[in-house]
Design an enzyme around this catalytic site. Structure first.
Site, PDB file in Angstrom:
ATOM      1  N   ARG A   2      16.599   6.967  11.924  1.00 12.60           N
ATOM      2  CA  ARG A   2      15.657   8.004  12.312  1.00 12.60           C
ATOM      3  C   ARG A   2      16.303   8.249  13.844  1.00 12.60           C
ATOM      4  O   ARG A   2      16.991   7.452  14.479  1.00 12.60           O
ATOM      5  CB  ARG A   2      14.167   7.026  12.571  1.00 12.60           C
ATOM      6  CG  ARG A   2      14.128   5.950  13.509  1.00 12.60           C
ATOM      7  CD  ARG A   2      12.939   5.447  13.320  1.00 12.60           C
ATOM      8  NE  ARG A   2      12.503   3.959  14.016  1.00 12.60           N
ATOM      9  CZ  ARG A   2      11.405   3.289  14.084  1.00 12.60           C
ATOM     10  NH1 ARG A   2      10.389   3.985  13.629  1.00 12.60           N
ATOM     11  NH2 ARG A   2      11.389   2.315  14.858  1.00 12.60           N
ATOM     12  N   ASP A  62       2.736  -7.204  13.237  1.00 10.25           N
ATOM     13  CA  ASP A  62       2.588  -6.210  14.088  1.00 10.25           C
ATOM     14  C   ASP A  62       1.923  -6.966  15.607  1.00 10.25           C
ATOM     15  O   ASP A  62       1.403  -7.981  15.419  1.00 10.25           O
ATOM     16  CB  ASP A  62       1.281  -5.201  13.544  1.00 10.25           C
ATOM     17  CG  ASP A  62       2.060  -4.288  12.477  1.00 10.25           C
ATOM     18  OD1 ASP A  62       2.946  -3.888  12.607  1.00 10.25           O
ATOM     19  OD2 ASP A  62       1.370  -3.837  11.775  1.00 10.25           O
ATOM     20  N   ARG A  98       0.887  -1.505   0.063  1.00 12.33           N
ATOM     21  CA  ARG A  98       0.103  -0.041   0.000  1.00 12.33           C
ATOM     22  C   ARG A  98       1.011   1.265   0.097  1.00 12.33           C
ATOM     23  O   ARG A  98       1.513   1.546   0.994  1.00 12.33           O
ATOM     24  CB  ARG A  98      -1.053  -0.068   1.332  1.00 12.33           C
ATOM     25  CG  ARG A  98      -2.069  -0.842   1.299  1.00 12.33           C
ATOM     26  CD  ARG A  98      -2.921  -1.044   2.516  1.00 12.33           C
ATOM     27  NE  ARG A  98      -2.088  -1.168   3.872  1.00 12.33           N
ATOM     28  CZ  ARG A  98      -1.705  -2.131   4.307  1.00 12.33           C
ATOM     29  NH1 ARG A  98      -2.175  -3.306   3.805  1.00 12.33           N
ATOM     30  NH2 ARG A  98      -1.093  -2.353   5.341  1.00 12.33           N
ATOM     31  N   ARG A 156      -1.207   9.959   0.304  1.00 16.43           N
ATOM     32  CA  ARG A 156      -2.634  10.582   0.775  1.00 16.43           C
ATOM     33  C   ARG A 156      -2.920  11.780   0.260  1.00 16.43           C
ATOM     34  O   ARG A 156      -1.952  12.654   0.448  1.00 16.43           O
ATOM     35  CB  ARG A 156      -2.942  10.339   2.180  1.00 16.43           C
ATOM     36  CG  ARG A 156      -2.796   9.123   2.875  1.00 16.43           C
ATOM     37  CD  ARG A 156      -3.012   9.238   4.495  1.00 16.43           C
ATOM     38  NE  ARG A 156      -2.812   8.138   5.305  1.00 16.43           N
ATOM     39  CZ  ARG A 156      -2.691   7.804   6.378  1.00 16.43           C
ATOM     40  NH1 ARG A 156      -2.593   8.838   7.348  1.00 16.43           N
ATOM     41  NH2 ARG A 156      -2.313   6.630   6.879  1.00 16.43           N
ATOM     42  N   GLU A 183      18.779   5.519  15.877  1.00 18.42           N
ATOM     43  CA  GLU A 183      18.733   4.074  15.449  1.00 18.42           C
ATOM     44  C   GLU A 183      19.257   4.025  14.231  1.00 18.42           C
ATOM     45  O   GLU A 183      19.094   4.755  13.187  1.00 18.42           O
ATOM     46  CB  GLU A 183      17.075   3.948  15.132  1.00 18.42           C
ATOM     47  CG  GLU A 183      16.485   2.562  15.229  1.00 18.42           C
ATOM     48  CD  GLU A 183      15.069   2.356  15.167  1.00 18.42           C
ATOM     49  OE1 GLU A 183      14.576   2.079  14.318  1.00 18.42           O
ATOM     50  OE2 GLU A 183      14.567   2.771  16.299  1.00 18.42           O
ATOM     51  N   TYR A 185       7.191 -10.656   9.684  1.00 19.22           N
ATOM     52  CA  TYR A 185       7.128  -9.322  10.287  1.00 19.22           C
ATOM     53  C   TYR A 185       5.779  -9.213  10.834  1.00 19.22           C
ATOM     54  O   TYR A 185       4.861  -9.293  10.006  1.00 19.22           O
ATOM     55  CB  TYR A 185       7.595  -8.204   9.668  1.00 19.22           C
ATOM     56  CG  TYR A 185       7.397  -7.037  10.298  1.00 19.22           C
ATOM     57  CD1 TYR A 185       8.402  -6.446  11.303  1.00 19.22           C
ATOM     58  CD2 TYR A 185       6.415  -6.008  10.377  1.00 19.22           C
ATOM     59  CE1 TYR A 185       8.331  -5.371  12.097  1.00 19.22           C
ATOM     60  CE2 TYR A 185       6.221  -5.034  11.056  1.00 19.22           C
ATOM     61  CZ  TYR A 185       7.257  -4.555  12.126  1.00 19.22           C
ATOM     62  OH  TYR A 185       6.855  -3.373  12.629  1.00 19.22           O
ATOM     63  N   ARG A 209      17.680  -8.342   9.789  1.00 22.20           N
ATOM     64  CA  ARG A 209      18.300  -7.017  10.161  1.00 22.20           C
ATOM     65  C   ARG A 209      18.077  -6.714  11.467  1.00 22.20           C
ATOM     66  O   ARG A 209      16.988  -6.983  12.163  1.00 22.20           O
ATOM     67  CB  ARG A 209      17.707  -5.850   9.441  1.00 22.20           C
ATOM     68  CG  ARG A 209      17.358  -6.134   7.759  1.00 22.20           C
ATOM     69  CD  ARG A 209      18.863  -5.880   7.259  1.00 22.20           C
ATOM     70  NE  ARG A 209      19.527  -4.429   7.378  1.00 22.20           N
ATOM     71  CZ  ARG A 209      20.583  -3.844   7.169  1.00 22.20           C
ATOM     72  NH1 ARG A 209      21.557  -4.841   6.660  1.00 22.20           N
ATOM     73  NH2 ARG A 209      20.877  -2.633   6.978  1.00 22.20           N
TER      74      ARG A 209
END
Length: 380
Positions: free
Chosen positions: A277, A348, A171, A175, A298, A346, A247
């Protein structure tokens, strides 16, 4: 039954609680000195800030049952993840939205105008994107790709975006309005007292025992009626076929007297900046007031044998090796592999909890019906 759960993170805690409530005795072990896995949170001794020790975890889901489940064990307060990125000494809003587009190109476009404008810059010669780079060029064009995707992706994954599959950008985060909420799920929030306290509450059951600083040994599985393994899939087999690629992250901690960056997450898209970041942890608890701040720079790199694995790479070599390990796992009796490490995906947090609930229910159903317990939930 005597159940052994390897790993005291979300998978082990949720499955253990579910089975303990069904009357089973659950022994949970973890090699680390704390519960919670990579969701572990704690108060920083120097600043009093609630720290996400292994990087930020923001809870978001559309699954009402999962949302009700976590709220059963913790008080969740509203939180919206509004990420910023620094590119070329300028700050932009992520995900790419109408404000980002107008700022970047120095325009004042309306939504329909912005759609047409971005479409005009896209590479329409790419009809079937195969790589990450082709996917980005096809939909947003070279300028936005170079600024917001290329450098960050190279740092995060350690390879060219040409070598990554297009599916990573399933996705495309663009936006054509001013919505800068990073996630789009119905339920979003943070536990007031952190994830570790929530997981401690899940584990608080007389049918559960937890042993920290404890490594798994084969003797443990022989003492149990069934094992739920949330450690690395290849680790269960002592890496006999080779190591799956991951990673890992390195965190450079620093403190600041005041507000360092004004937001929880600031990405750095320029390839010349070595870190991906900076996270400022007091902004993950906006209901708290702290003068001092604790931040993490990071850095992403390839995981070595002694590193904490974060992100499965899942490129061609890893997928081939993964299939070999999946075959071995399916041939192993008395063990179910769960979580992001046990299934090499991965996940969530909400998906981890949902799969843990479903796995525990699958276990009870198969037990009741006298069926063999499969190695993976999807094999049920």
């Amino acid at each position: 039954m005597q159940i052994l759960l390897v790993g005291a993170g979300l998978s082990g805690a949720v499955i253990g609680r579910f089975l303990a409530e069904a009357g089973h005795q659950c022994r949970i072990i973890d090699r680390r000195p704390h519960i919670g896995g990579n969701c572990h949170t704690r108060r920083d001794d120097e600043t009093g800030v609630m720290m996400h020790v292994y990087g930020p975890h923001i809870f978001h889901t559309d699954d009402r049952q999962v949302w009700d489940y976590v709220n059963r064990f913790a008080e969740f307060l509203p939180y919206r993840n509004r990420v910023k990125t620094t590119v070329g000494n300028k700050v932009f809003s992520l995900p790419i939205n109408l404000l980002t587009i107008n700022q970047f190109f120095g325009k004042a476009l309306r939504p329909d105008e912005a759609r047409d404008f971005i479409a005009s810059r896209a590479d329409h010669s790419i009809t079937d994107p195969v790589s990450f780079e082709e996917q980005a060029l096809r939909f947003v064009g070279a300028d936005l790709y170079e600024a917001f995707f290329k450098g960050y992706t190279e740092k995060q994954w350690g390879c060219s975006p040409r070598d990554l599959p297009a599916s990573i950008l399933k996705r495309l985060p663009v936006r054509f309005n001013y919505d800068d909420n990073y996630f789009f799920h119905r339920y979003q929030g943070m536990p007031r007292q952190g994830y570790t306290q929530m997981i401690q509450a899940i584990l608080d059951h007389p049918g559960i025992t937890v042993e920290l600083n404890t490594d798994f040994s084969p003797d443990m599985s022989r003492q149990a009626d069934h094992v739920f393994w949330s450690g690395p899939l290849d680790g269960f087999f002592d890496y006999r076929l080779g190591r799956l690629g991951y990673r890992t992250l390195d965190f450079e901690r620093f403190t600041y007297d005041g507000d360092y960056q004004g937001c929880a997450v600031m990405n750095y898209g320029d390839r010349a900046v070595p870190y991906t970041r900076i996270t400022e942890h007091k902004h993950f608890s906006p209901w708290e007031d702290h003068r001092h701040s604790v931040c993490y720079r990071e850095y992403s790199r390839a995981a070595g044998p002694d590193d904490i694995p974060y992100y499965p790479i899942r490129l061609v070599r890893e997928k081939a090796l993964l299939e070999e390990y999946l075959t071995k796992a399916r041939q192993t009796r008395g063990v179910t592999f769960v979580g992001r490490l046990g299934t090499y995906r991965y996940l969530d947090m909400d998906v981890t909890i949902r799969e843990s609930m479903d796995t525990a229910q699958m276990f009870l159903t198969h037990l009741k019906n006298g069926k063999a317990i499969p190695a993976f939930l999807t094999d049920a």
